[in-house]
Design an enzyme around this catalytic site. Structure first.
Site, PDB file in Angstrom:
ATOM      1  N   TYR A 467       0.801  -1.242   0.000  1.00 27.78           N
ATOM      2  CA  TYR A 467       0.000   0.000   0.000  1.00 27.78           C
ATOM      3  C   TYR A 467       0.827   1.282   0.000  1.00 27.78           C
ATOM      4  CZ  TYR A 467      -2.573  -3.677   2.569  1.00 27.78           C
ATOM      5  OH  TYR A 467      -3.080  -4.868   3.025  1.00 27.78           O
ATOM      6  N   HIS A 468       1.841   1.366  -0.845  1.00 29.09           N
ATOM      7  CA  HIS A 468       2.661   2.575  -0.892  1.00 29.09           C
ATOM      8  C   HIS A 468       2.777   3.134  -2.314  1.00 29.09           C
ATOM      9  CE1 HIS A 468       4.905   0.959   2.927  1.00 29.09           C
ATOM     10  NE2 HIS A 468       3.717   1.492   3.215  1.00 29.09           N
TER      11      HIS A 468
END
Length: 530
Positions: A467-468
């Protein structure tokens, strides 16, 4: 609501809430903050361990997915992003990590002048209210409370002991003088509750008469007078509105939504826009390019002792938390244990692998509950060389964009080599003596890979995003950069992008703290131009 404001901020996420606070500190300035989601009312947003329950709530999550990934067997990967006040800072695991000085010096070397470490450290410190106190690396008085975990599962200490048995040092501060080692994450929590940017920055500013916060406001287009951004068209609870900006429009939608809205507004690759019937305001081929993300591989094992979080009673945990003064396992961020490792493949002195240890079994982002007790070790390669794209699926604002991170797509295959290293490191750490009293049957991988090909197959089958996403409105001084080092969109006036999409490349760690830093510095840049 009025129709005209000095500044219109699109997106009340990790960056937008910061800008709303800082710009509205001047009572002479009128600020409008638009958020597509709703208020952060859900109690499990604020109870840290509640993140496991809100992961799949589409009411607070954009619920994106990638296009099929060829290097991952054609799998479609889930890509959650916050759709609520606070944005992804309201649904993330609260790990407070900045990366290292060289990360930002590299930004500056790539054309993001003014964003080197010596320039950004003061803004990290300005934002931070670390409960340990201030020093050369940390702030003590900033709005964003950073604290030690109130509750730590005993398995997390086992992980730390095992990491030291592999030769890693214990590190009490991953944001201090050195990053390498194992230890506990510090978290964005205040008194045992999540400290999102909605809590840290927006809540103290909500009573200001010069700040208007509008939720359920879906922006469909930035409007222009000539080449100057003049306003925003959006639907507020289904009703159409147009708001005008006297000074600037500030786009804070994140690495997915910001390039999407730019393209819907006519700023992007001209041929692509014309094919969709979108009038071109500025031909900007860099919009939606340079997409980067941290790919992550998880190793799961059963635990022989009933001490993991898998057995927690959700009702009992919530009652203890809400009635007991924010105490107990409800205060856990779940991803308690941290590790930063420099592999033998690292090209420089920086750690190139990050570990998140979870004293529970996490399969499919926690959406698939497994029976029994267990623990999970996440490992990701911090500096991927693969670059992807984000493109429009249609000219309709409500249609989700086409997200193609191109995981493991670098031509040299280096990213796959590093993901294999991540898997090998995870198995080695979990095989250490410290885990002997707890180690049960393996879950993933079910059988230890015996060859390089077997490790590659494991990665292709199990890897997921951590999730980056960043980089889709890259900052720089070359022709393909979307924004200049002052975050102004190139080719137009009165429009800036302020969020993770402007990062030229990934920092060495979680991206929430760097995004907040970007917004803090952007506020000063904006005020200096007014």
């Amino acid at each position: 609501m009025d129709s005209t404001y000095d500044y219109i901020i699109i997106g009340a996420g990790s960056a937008g809430c910061v800008l709303a606070n800082r710009l509205s500190e001047d009572p002479a300035v009128k600020v409008l903050l638009l958020e597509a989601g709703g208020r952060d009312w859900h109690p499990f947003i604020h109870m840290p361990a509640g993140l496991a329950k809100i992961a799949g709530l589409t009411s607070i999550n954009w619920d994106y997915a990638t296009v099929p990934q060829p290097q991952l067997g054609g799998r479609v990967l889930w890509c959650p992003r916050g759709k609520v006040l606070g944005g992804s800072s309201s649904i993330n695991a609260m790990c407070y990590i900045r990366g290292v000085a060289t990360d930002y010096d590299c930004w500056a070397a790539q054309g993001a002048s003014g964003w080197q470490w010596d320039n950004v450290l003061p803004y990290f410190r300005k934002a931070e209210g670390n409960t340990r106190g201030g020093d050369a690396f940390h702030g003590a008085d900033g709005p964003l409370t950073v604290s030690d975990l109130r509750h730590v599962n005993p398995l997390t200490q086992v992980f730390i002991d095992a990491g030291q048995q592999t030769g890693l040092p214990f590190n009490p501060d991953f944001n201090g003088a050195g990053q390498e080692g194992v230890g506990l994450y510090q978290v964005t929590q205040r008194d045992g509750a999540r400290c999102s940017t909605a809590v840290a920055y927006l809540a103290p500013a909500r009573s200001r008469p010069n700040l208007t916060v509008c939720t359920q406001a879906n922006a469909s287009r930035i409007t222009f007078t000539g080449t100057r951004a003049s306003g925003v068209t959006c639907a507020v609870r289904g009703q159409g509105h147009h708001f005008e900006a006297r000074h600037e429009v500030l786009l804070c939608g994140g690495a997915i939504n910001s390039p999407q809205l730019l393209m819907l507004s006519g700023i992007g690759p001209a041929d692509d826009l014309r094919r969709l019937g979108i009038d071109v305001v500025h031909d900007a081929p860099g919009v939606g390019a340079n997409l980067q993300d941290h790919l992550d591989v998880t190793t799961l094992q059963h635990c022989t002792q009933p001490i993991s979080y898998d057995r927690l009673s959700e009702v009992k945990t919530a009652l203890q938390y809400f009635l007991g003064g924010h105490r107990g396992p409800g205060t856990s961020n779940v991803a308690e244990g941290a590790g930063f490792v420099r592999s033998h493949l690292a090209p420089d002195a920086r750690a190139d692998i990050q570990l998140h240890f979870i004293p529970a079994m996490i399969d499919d982002h926690g959406r698939n509950r497994l029976p029994g007790d267990g623990y999970t070790l996440h490992a990701c390669f911090l500096r991927p060389r693969s670059r992807g794209t984000l493109r429009l699926a249609s000219s309709r604002a409500g249609d989700k964009p086409l997200i193609d991170p191109n995981y493991l797509g670098d031509p040299e295959g280096f990213d796959m080599k590093m993901m294999v290293e991540c898997a090998k490191l995870s198995l080695d750490l979990l095989a250490q003596k410290a885990f002997d009293p707890y180690r049960g049957a393996p879950i993933f991988p079910k059988d230890t890979p015996r060859s390089e090909a077997a490790f590659i197959d494991f990665v292709r089958t199990r890897a997921e995003t951590v999730y980056h996403p960043i980089g889709t409105c890259r900052m720089g001084n070359d022709a393909t950069a979307v924004v200049d080092p002052l975050l102004r969109v190139r080719g137009v006036e009165g429009l800036r992008v302020v969020d993770a999409s402007v990062m030229p490349e990934l920092p060495g760690g979680n991206t929430n703290a760097p995004t907040i830093m970007i917004a803090e510095r952007a506020a000063d840049l904006i005020r200096a131009a007014s």
